[in-house]
Scaffold this motif. Sequence first.
Motif, short mmCIF file in Angstrom:
data_model
loop_
_atom_site.label_atom_id
_atom_site.label_comp_id
_atom_site.label_asym_id
_atom_site.label_seq_id
_atom_site.Cartn_x
_atom_site.Cartn_y
_atom_site.Cartn_z
N TRP B 126 27.55 -30.41 17.22
CA TRP B 126 27.40 -31.28 18.39
C TRP B 126 28.57 -31.04 19.35
N PHE B 129 28.20 -27.54 20.97
CA PHE B 129 27.19 -27.45 22.03
C PHE B 129 27.61 -28.25 23.24
N LYS B 134 25.63 -27.29 26.65
CA LYS B 134 24.20 -27.28 26.31
C LYS B 134 23.83 -28.73 25.97
N SER B 136 21.32 -30.91 26.34
CA SER B 136 20.12 -31.45 25.67
C SER B 136 20.21 -31.25 24.17
N ILE B 137 20.64 -30.06 23.73
CA ILE B 137 20.77 -29.86 22.27
C ILE B 137 21.82 -30.82 21.72
N LEU B 141 21.42 -33.50 18.74
CA LEU B 141 22.29 -33.47 17.55
C LEU B 141 23.00 -34.80 17.34
#
Lengths: 483, 712
Positions: B126, B129, B134, B136-137, B141
């Motif tokens: 988390w 990313f 990033k 949205s990922i 997470l």
Amino acid sequence: MEKEQSEYGLNENRRKFLSKVSLGIGSLALGSLLIPDLFKGKSGEDALMEALPHFAPKAKRVIYLFQNGAPSQLETFDYKPLLNQQVGQELPDSIRAGQRLTGMTAGQSSFPLVGSFFKFNQYGESRAWISEAFPYTSKVVDDICIIKSMHTEAINHDPALTFFQTGAQVGNRPSMGAWLSYGLGSENSNLPSFCVLLSRGKGNGQGVYSKLWTNGFLDSVHQGVQFSASEDPVLYLKDPKGMNREDRRRMLDKLAELNNLNYETFGDPEIQAKVQQYEMAFRMQTAVPEVTDIKSEPDSIIKMYGPDCLIPGTYAANCLLARKLSENGVRFVQLYHQGWDAHDNLPNQMVGQAKDVDQASAALITDLKQRGLLDETLVIWGGEFGRTNYCQGKIQVDNYGRDHHPRAFSIWMAGGGVKSGMVYGETDEFGYNIVENPVHVHDFQATILHLMGIDHERLTYKHLGRRYRLTDVHGKVVKDILV
Amino acid sequence: MPKNQKIFAILENSLIAINGLILILVIGQDHIQLPSFLEVVGRMHPLLLHFPIVMLFLAALLFWFPDALGVNSKNAMKWLLLSALFFTGITVLAGLFLSVEDGYVKEDFENHQWTGLLVFWLGTLWYWFWAKEKLSIAKGLSLVVLALVLATGHLGASLTHGEDFLFAPLKSDRALPQVSFEEALAFDHVIKPILDQKCISCHKAGKVKGELRMDEVQYILKGGETGPAIDMQDLENSQILIHILYPLEDEFHMPPKGKPQLSETELALIQSWILDSAHFEKKLTAYNLESEFIALAKEKFASQESKTYSFEAASTKTIAGLNNDYRKVMATYPDSPGLRVTFFGKNQFDPSTIDDLKKVKDQVVELNFQNMPLKDGDLQKIANYPNLEVLNLNFTGIEGNNLGELKNLKNLTHLSLSGNPLSEAAFESLKDFSQLKNLYVWTNKNTDAIASLKSQLPDTNIEGGFQDDGTLYQLNAPQIEFEKSIFTDKAEVTLKHPIGSVKIFYTLDNTMPDSSNHQLYSGPISLDKNTTLRARAFADGWLGSTEKQAVFFRSKIQPDSYKLTFPPSESYKGKGALTLFDLDKGDDDFFTGKWLGFQDTPFEIQMDFKSPQRIQNIAFSTLAAEGSYIFPPSKVEVWIKTQNTDWKLLDTQNPEQPTGNRDRILQMYETNINQSDVTAIKAKLTPVYPLPKWHPGAGNKGWVFIDEILIN
């Protein structure tokens, strides 16, 4: 500034007020939904008292036949043949072990042992030893439990009596009956829950005082009601000529109104107690004559108790009255029979005293039993301490006296959850010390409360900053004698 | 590098290091041996885990609602998430150290371990990313991580407190069904509850300290690390026994110090049960009733005397409504649905009020009607109480002809019928009452019927009560009631006796009443002269009583005027001469004011009559109490004066003087006059002087006491 002003204004408007209030009330409602008892709000003491009795009781009522003056256990239930063999010999120091003496014998230069003038025999299935002075008791021996190992600390009558009745040697505490009245109340609301009946024996008497049935610091409604030893056990019960019951009722109603006005002004709980006592007296006006009508008893009952039972003020009459009161729901009936304090002339006094009480006490047990009430009535017989195994004064063949002895004495209990046909506890061969299963006065009181369904450690009353209970801070229930 | 950057770098690097350690520990799990100080770190796991939980949630909050805290979100987010992950890592490490210790079942803790590890790894991802924008990922997470935190937490709590910890309060089988002593099983109902309360929390499925489970019999027998908990071959050395008997300070003492301990009774119960062959299936009643185990077990049931009833309790409102001054309805013991009803107040009793109890007819367990007037017909109403156990009908006056209606009360164990005039039919129907345990039928008659009943109902305890064995008792003396013992004209005397069936015989001539000279008392007796009344009571089946005696005096004539020559002594002056004619008899207490006392002067009185009187006699009532120096007068002199004559001395008496102290007695000195025209009487009583030699006050003045003068 404007922003602040408008905000301030917003704080004060109806909308805000209503929304705040509804939040508050809403949360109260939520609270009461989740916790239904939230608003029943009982204080700690009330909640404690509502929970009585603490567990299922065995006995619902007590009749306490108190033998005032201290009957000698060596002449009643404690058979010590060694004393008869060693008459005149000194009480060994090892046995006496520093027991303090009363002022009456402390000056004696010798302590000669003296055996009992009465013969003892064993009776019943329990093979209990009972002296020949108590023939009727020996017939009901299988219904009673004799405790030979009672002991106390007090060595004179006043502190010992107070100790037995109130749990402490100094006065001002509530008596046993008052505690029971406070805890359990009366079954029959037309009669007091605690009654006291006195009788005089011909022996050397010691006084009884109202301190022994006082309510102490409890409400005065719990005081013992002393019945008078005459044809009219409760005086002034009849309405005077010309007044009828309805008038009396109206008078009491108006009186209660006045008293209540006073109560609202001052808040004195004694006023309420007084109102209650007037009400109780009103109900007693009809209930007492009905209950105390001895003349309606059938002949066989009279024969069982002995003809003395018709003479008001005798022990037999009191026993019969006690049965009648107890049968009608009085929680605690206490009898005092004076005259057992045999410092001298013991054999003669003993014969007279025993004759006074023997037949009636045994009759009381039989009477309760045949009515099916013995299982729920606890009957107790006993004094405040025992008597010494040595003689007070000079020994003569048929005349001797005994001084007070707190270390070992005998009582018996019957009915109400106590094992029958049992002898509990043992004293040494000199009848001076306990060798097995001692039962202290506090243990005795704890046991009585236990039989009535009360945990003696939980029946308390807060007074002057601390909680009191009948057994002070001592006492263990004697489980061995319970059914 | 700016300070922040430096710290971030350290944190990031440490994450990698922690991960490395974790991997080593996870892969090499069972083969690793930890030094003891690391075990200490392991025990900090329950402490450390609080930090990552809070911080991860805060980080998620900040992540989703950047403006919420009103701070520079990027920097704050980095701080928070990194620190959270750092703490997570340490927590996981500690958890791994802790897992090396015993006491946990592998399967249960593996779930917790993997979810915990996932929290750490996915959390790291988390962060990665998020750092890489990033978003949205990262968001996805973050949610997964939060869910995993909750799962890990729950599983961890199950490990510590037990599987059902969360919902346990709602589970209703906490209270064991109450069983009676007769039905109880030794293990299930006596021993198991103790184990459940004090041992199971650490020795059960999911938490197996010492590798011992105690929640089921098979596991108890299987045992744990040190051996079977109960060794059927060597009971004394059963592990349970060894451990509970260690002193409290010993580290092997069970339950461990700090947890609730076994009470003395519980310890004794377990010990005695094990040593008594540790029977798992046996009922209590199959044991030897004298054994210590049973004695202790009984105590447990004694306090649970409370019977359980299958019916529901009535509402408190209904019960309160049924209570009044003459009827008491209450639970047999606290919280019991069973009710006990007692009636008081014979005069207020109304049989129709029995119907009020219909509202609670299922709950009534005890009914007490004693002394209430009932009729046989009322018994029908009682038959409607199906759960009735105790019925008291003493002295209700029933004949019992339809007692049979009650025989269907299956639960009736205790029936009292004492004092009723029971008929033959009643005894016949009683024979069917085999469900009774106690029956009281004292009536003092029907002894044969009772005897035959005893043979018909062998399981019932039947009390016949006091049987009059024919001993004759002596009646007590009758009571004599009267208003005054001295009367002027007539007196009425009533004789009473408390036993109604008694006959009272009396005599008026001072003879002993017996069958030869008696008069039977039938109503108040009227007396018109001096009388001694003696009475005795007789009745069938009793010995005749002792006698009661009363003396009555008539004093018909009163002088019109009288005068004492000498005043009485100050202390004993009563009302002066008036006392002598007030018809109020004194008794042997001479202080009462009814007596006049004379010491220094004789008693001398002159009584005048306006018109000549016919006088038969005059009597003086005196007291003799030598111990108090009061003696019979040494001389009694009476003069009279008639219409025609002057004073003349009529009579002189020298009463007999005692020769020693006697009890106090009342004495009367009578002088016959028999003159028909007396106009005045003079009387003189001289006190003794000197007192006789035998008396302690020899030589001094004696006293004479007089209370009444009776003239007829």
